[in-house]
Every structure is written in C-alpha cells, then in structure tokens.
Design an enzyme around this catalytic site. Sequence first.
Site, PDB file in Angstrom:
ATOM      1  N   GLY A 164       0.873  -1.277  -0.209  1.00 34.17           N
ATOM      2  CA  GLY A 164       0.015  -0.098   0.048  1.00 34.17           C
ATOM      3  C   GLY A 164       1.005   1.147   0.045  1.00 34.17           C
ATOM      4  O   GLY A 164       1.895   1.296   0.179  1.00 34.17           O
ATOM      5  N   CYS A 165       0.385   2.425  -0.244  1.00 31.18           N
ATOM      6  CA  CYS A 165       1.132   3.865  -0.420  1.00 31.18           C
ATOM      7  C   CYS A 165       1.636   4.053   0.870  1.00 31.18           C
ATOM      8  O   CYS A 165       2.830   4.426   1.005  1.00 31.18           O
ATOM      9  CB  CYS A 165       0.111   4.772  -1.139  1.00 31.18           C
ATOM     10  SG  CYS A 165      -1.610   4.858  -0.166  1.00 31.18           S
ATOM     11  N   TYR A 166       0.795   4.009   1.900  1.00 25.83           N
ATOM     12  CA  TYR A 166       1.065   4.561   3.288  1.00 25.83           C
ATOM     13  C   TYR A 166       2.077   3.575   3.676  1.00 25.83           C
ATOM     14  O   TYR A 166       3.089   4.068   4.520  1.00 25.83           O
ATOM     15  CB  TYR A 166      -0.209   4.588   4.235  1.00 25.83           C
ATOM     16  CG  TYR A 166      -1.191   5.742   4.036  1.00 25.83           C
ATOM     17  CD1 TYR A 166      -0.639   7.020   4.155  1.00 25.83           C
ATOM     18  CD2 TYR A 166      -2.413   5.502   3.771  1.00 25.83           C
ATOM     19  CE1 TYR A 166      -1.765   8.223   3.850  1.00 25.83           C
ATOM     20  CE2 TYR A 166      -3.243   6.506   3.813  1.00 25.83           C
ATOM     21  CZ  TYR A 166      -2.983   7.750   3.711  1.00 25.83           C
ATOM     22  OH  TYR A 166      -3.957   8.798   3.439  1.00 25.83           O
ATOM     23  N   THR A 168       4.354   1.873   2.106  1.00 25.65           N
ATOM     24  CA  THR A 168       5.541   2.087   1.465  1.00 25.65           C
ATOM     25  C   THR A 168       6.331   3.568   1.899  1.00 25.65           C
ATOM     26  O   THR A 168       7.455   3.098   2.568  1.00 25.65           O
ATOM     27  CB  THR A 168       5.049   2.258   0.031  1.00 25.65           C
ATOM     28  OG1 THR A 168       4.737   1.103  -0.501  1.00 25.65           O
ATOM     29  CG2 THR A 168       6.627   2.849  -0.872  1.00 25.65           C
ATOM     30  N   SER A 169       5.669   4.416   2.159  1.00 19.29           N
ATOM     31  CA  SER A 169       6.546   5.604   2.309  1.00 19.29           C
ATOM     32  C   SER A 169       6.924   5.328   4.151  1.00 19.29           C
ATOM     33  O   SER A 169       7.652   5.933   4.424  1.00 19.29           O
ATOM     34  CB  SER A 169       5.328   6.718   2.606  1.00 19.29           C
ATOM     35  OG  SER A 169       4.138   6.724   2.943  1.00 19.29           O
TER      36      SER A 169
END
Length: 362
Positions: A164-166, A168-169
């Site tokens: 997911g994007c969150y 990953t970051s």
Amino acid sequence: MDASKQTRVCVVGATGFAGVEVVRLVLNHPQLRLAMATDRKAAGTPISQVYPALAGATDLKLSLPEPDAIAAAADIAFLAVPHTASLSLTPDLIARGVSVIDLSADYRLRDPKIYEKWYETPHTSVDLLKDAVYGLPELFRPQLQDLAQKLASGQGPVLVAAPGCYPTSTALAATPAIKAGLVADTLVISDCISGVTGAGRTPSARTHFCHSNESVEAYGVAKHRHTPEIEQTLSIIAGQPVDVVFTPHLAPLNRGLLSTVYLQAKPDVTAQDVQAAYEDFFADEPLVTMLPAGQMPQTGSVAGSARAQVGVALDARRRTTIVASCAIDNLGKGAASQAVQCANAVLGYPETTGLDFVAPVL
C-alpha cells in the site's frame, strides 16, 4: 522494440486511478506490451474514450476480466482491483500460468486471521499466501530475485503483493534507523498525508470537490487497514514485534503522499549518526533520493514520478526523537510504478526500466 520479444501485459481494473497509471507506464515501457485491459462496466469501450489523454497512444478496447481470455492474451497481469476481488481471480490466473502483480491488499498480510479481522471478510486463497512476495524492492529485493529465478527456470508463474501507499512511505522512512540499531523503543508513530486520488476513482462525500478542497482532515484514526501491514513490515525489519500508531490525513492534492515518522532514538545517537545511516541505506537505491542534512521532502518534487525522497532530522530537546519524512506519489511509488518496478525485478529487467523519467517540475 520487436513486439514478439516483449512481455505481454494485461491490466485488470484499468479504468481506476492506479490501473490507468499502470496502463500509462506500460505504454511507455520498452519491454512490456499492453495486450489487454479490463473493466467490467466499460467492456467494449476504447480505454481512450474513458481517458482521452490516451488517445493516439492506444486504441485498445476494454474487455471483461475472464481468466481464460487473460491467459490467452498475457504473460503477466497487474490486478488494480478493490480488496477481496483478487482472492477469486488470482488463483485462476496462477493456475493458468499467468504471473500476477496484485495491487490490492489480498496477499500482503501473512496471517489470514489478521486479514479477516481488518478487512472483515474470509480469506479464500490462503494456500497462495506462502508463495506471495511483498513487493517493496528496497526492503525485499532478494525475495523478488528468487521469484525471477523461478520464472526464468520455467518453474511456474509468480505472485507479488504490491504494498500500500502508506506502508511504502512509512517503511522507507523508518527502516534505515531500525536497521542501523539507532532506535530505543518498538513504538513507531506515523503521520501521513495523501492526495485525493488515494481514495480511488469512485467518489464519496469525503472526496467530493466541495468537501475536500481547502480542507485537511484525519480519517481512519486508530482503525485504518494499513496499520497491520505497516506493523508486519517493520516487525520483519526489526526482528521483533513493532507497534505502530498510524494516522492518515486527506489533503486537497490530486496526487502525492507524505509520511512523517517518529522513533525514539538511543541516548547516544547524534544527528550525524542518523544522517549517515540513511545515506548508507539508500546509497545504491535508484528510485530513492536521500536528501542532504537540513532538507526535508515535499510531494511536489515526486508527484508524477516513480521516485521517493527521504529526509531526516534528530530532535534532542527532550526525548531524543528521530523524525524521518518520505514523499512519494501515491499513484506512483505508492501503487503503479512500484508494481512495474516489481514486474521489472521478477522479469529480469533493470528495476528502473520504463521508470527513470523526471517528475514534472511544475
């Protein structure tokens, strides 16, 4: 490029924001050929009619996501589908010899009971969980390389669960400090801000222009589904259970995501130690830029790109706290470009193939 030597690609869910971003990247990729794109509601419609920006780039018509048709047309399928939709489609594709890069959450969590708790649905494809590799190349490159060897030796199709994007970051921001042994506690606090495209193409009251414009709000507080995914990744990195307090925010941006992570540092850690640990960790990463000391990332520098930027500082006023921030494009490194990066890895192409373009500067 000889089309017969390119890897044939199907994008399932091609009209969603992440799906059409995969389409765009595949169309510009020298080793991939867009052979099929699917959408149940728009089947029979040229994808360029749904997204006029693609006019002149492809005249491909959308198809129904039928496993036999996908297997006949493609070697690898990107599944940009809602959570739970992959559970029924992925096993059929794997059984037909099609490798899958799944952008949904269905194969990210190793424990099906945790998936069932957070996604409130039975996990009906448990047998494939052991074969799925979590597709964050900067952290799990050896596992992706194992899949590449399996695919190259003809041992069958492979399955990658794109993060997911969150997660990953947050993982990119927190991992270097954890790996370097600079952290004194197992608690990680992650405050994240995402653009509206992160909520998907289907509109809601929260993403309606009149509600999201000129407004920032926290949502999913203490209950967002990415929480166990973040905990799983950081626990693997730390070699022990890690607790995460994760708070996402929606901001009036089209695309872009910023995660700021807080970790308690050991008493003797200096700012120079922290900066050096992050520079060392990301030194050879082609799609992550570690910023110089004193600089922090911004979403405008990575929006529209496949890249991540990371900055770090040490707050030693009271508790010694590492403050690490990572900016990505939620549709790029947070979804589509990361999926393509993983496809490059398992297909034996350089990870940056088709992704080494510069972000728009304005």
